[in-house]
Design an enzyme around this catalytic site. Sequence first.
Site, short mmCIF file in Angstrom:
data_model
loop_
_atom_site.label_atom_id
_atom_site.label_comp_id
_atom_site.label_asym_id
_atom_site.label_seq_id
_atom_site.Cartn_x
_atom_site.Cartn_y
_atom_site.Cartn_z
N PRO A 39 58.44 2.42 -44.85
CA PRO A 39 57.84 1.19 -45.39
C PRO A 39 56.67 0.72 -44.52
O PRO A 39 56.74 0.80 -43.29
CB PRO A 39 58.98 0.17 -45.36
N SER A 97 52.48 2.71 -38.94
CA SER A 97 51.10 3.06 -38.57
C SER A 97 51.07 3.95 -37.32
O SER A 97 50.26 4.87 -37.23
CB SER A 97 50.23 1.81 -38.37
N ALA A 98 51.98 3.70 -36.38
CA ALA A 98 52.01 4.54 -35.18
C ALA A 98 52.46 5.96 -35.52
O ALA A 98 51.90 6.94 -35.01
CB ALA A 98 52.93 3.94 -34.12
N ASP A 147 55.43 1.65 -29.95
CA ASP A 147 55.50 2.37 -31.23
C ASP A 147 54.98 3.81 -31.11
O ASP A 147 55.69 4.75 -31.50
CB ASP A 147 54.73 1.61 -32.32
N GLY A 187 57.71 -3.28 -39.63
CA GLY A 187 58.36 -3.29 -38.31
C GLY A 187 58.98 -1.97 -37.94
O GLY A 187 59.65 -1.86 -36.92
N LEU A 188 58.77 -0.93 -38.77
CA LEU A 188 59.40 0.36 -38.49
C LEU A 188 58.41 1.37 -37.90
O LEU A 188 58.70 2.55 -37.81
CB LEU A 188 60.05 0.92 -39.76
C1 MEV Z 1 56.00 -3.53 -32.16
O1 MEV Z 1 56.78 -2.80 -33.10
C2 MEV Z 1 56.56 -4.81 -31.82
C3 MEV Z 1 55.84 -5.77 -30.88
O2 MEV Z 1 56.58 -5.80 -29.66
C4 MEV Z 1 54.38 -5.44 -30.62
C5 MEV Z 1 54.13 -4.35 -29.58
O3 MEV Z 1 55.03 -4.01 -28.80
O4 MEV Z 1 53.00 -3.84 -29.54
C6 MEV Z 1 55.91 -7.13 -31.51
#
Ligand code: MEV
Length: 329
Positions: free
Chosen positions: A110, A118-119, A161, A114-115
Amino acid sequence: MKSISRASAPAKVILFGEHFVVYDRPAIVMAIDRRAYVTARIGREKNLIVVRSRAMNASGAYTISGEYHPIEGGLENKTKFKPIYMIARRILAMSGEETGIEIEVDSTIPIAAGLGSSAAVAVASAAAIGNLLKVKLSQDEIFRLALEAERIVHVNPSGVDPAISTYGGTLIYRRSEGIRRLEVNVDLPLIIGDTCIERVTGDMVSHVGGLRGRYPSIIDRIMDAGEAIVNLGAEALREGNLKVLGDLMNINHALLCALGVSNDAIERLIGAARRAGALGAKLTGAGGGGCIIALSEPGNVDRVAEAIKHAGGESFVTGRAMEGVRIEE
Ligand code: MEV
C-alpha cells in the site's frame, strides 16, 4: 550491459521507535512478506529515463536534465517518480553509458501507508538498474543511493526505511550507528490494519519537529521512554515474550499519541484490535493515517483481523521476510 533486469525489495513495519529514530534514537524494524518489484530495460532513446507504475496507472519520461513529460497521468507524478529518476541518473553516470532506461514498478505494498513502499521501490530500482548496466553495487551502496533519493521527497528521513528494505530481517537501526541484526526467537502473529487514509510522511515529521522545538524538555523525555521501549523490546524478541511485546506496543502507541501523530481512524482500528483480544496494538510508520499493527496470540489472529475490518479498516496477516533486496533475473 544486459537488456533487462528485475529486482525486488521488501516492505516493513516499525515495531518500536518511529519518529524518535529521526532524532538519533534507536528503532526496531522488521521486513515483511510484501515486496516491490522493479523491472529495468534498455530504452529506445538515448539518455531518456521512462518510469511506469502499474499501481498508480501512471508513466512519464525524464530527460537527463530532469524535464518531465507525462505519458499516462499528469504532471503531479513528476515528484512521485523523482527518486527513481535520480537513482537512474546516478547509476547511468557511474556506468559511463548514455543509453535510455525504461523502469517499470509493480508493487503490492500500500502507498503512503507507513509500510515503506517508496523506500522499497527506491531500493529495488537501484538494484535493478545497477544490474542492468553492470554497475556492481554493494548492499551499503544500494542503501545510500536509496537514502539520497528519499531525501528528495521526505523531510529529514532517518534512513530506517531504505535500511530495512535493503538488508531485510529484523533490525535495530540508529541513524548515527546504522544497523544491528536482532535475534528473534518467536513467530510474531502480526496483523496489519490499514486506515486507507494516505498521508505525507514529511508533514508528520515536521509536526513532531515543531513540537520538539517548542517543548524540548517534554519531548526529549518522551523520546527517552521510546529508547527504553526499544531496549526492552529487543530483549523480549530474543526471549520470545509476546506478552511483554504487546505491553511495549501499547506504551509506544501512547507516546506517539502524545506527539500528536494519531487520529480518529487510527484509534478506531487500535480500539477494535485490543477489544478483540490483541496483546498490543500501535500505529506504525509516520501516523496521521496509514497503518496500525496488532500483535495477537497465535490462535486469535483471525478474530483480530476481522475486528479491524468491522471497524472500517483493511486488514491482512503478515509474516517476516528474512531477505532484503534481491535480483530476480
Ligand atoms: C518512517 O517509516 C517513519 C518515520 O520515523 C520517519 C523516518 O524515520 O524517516 C516517521
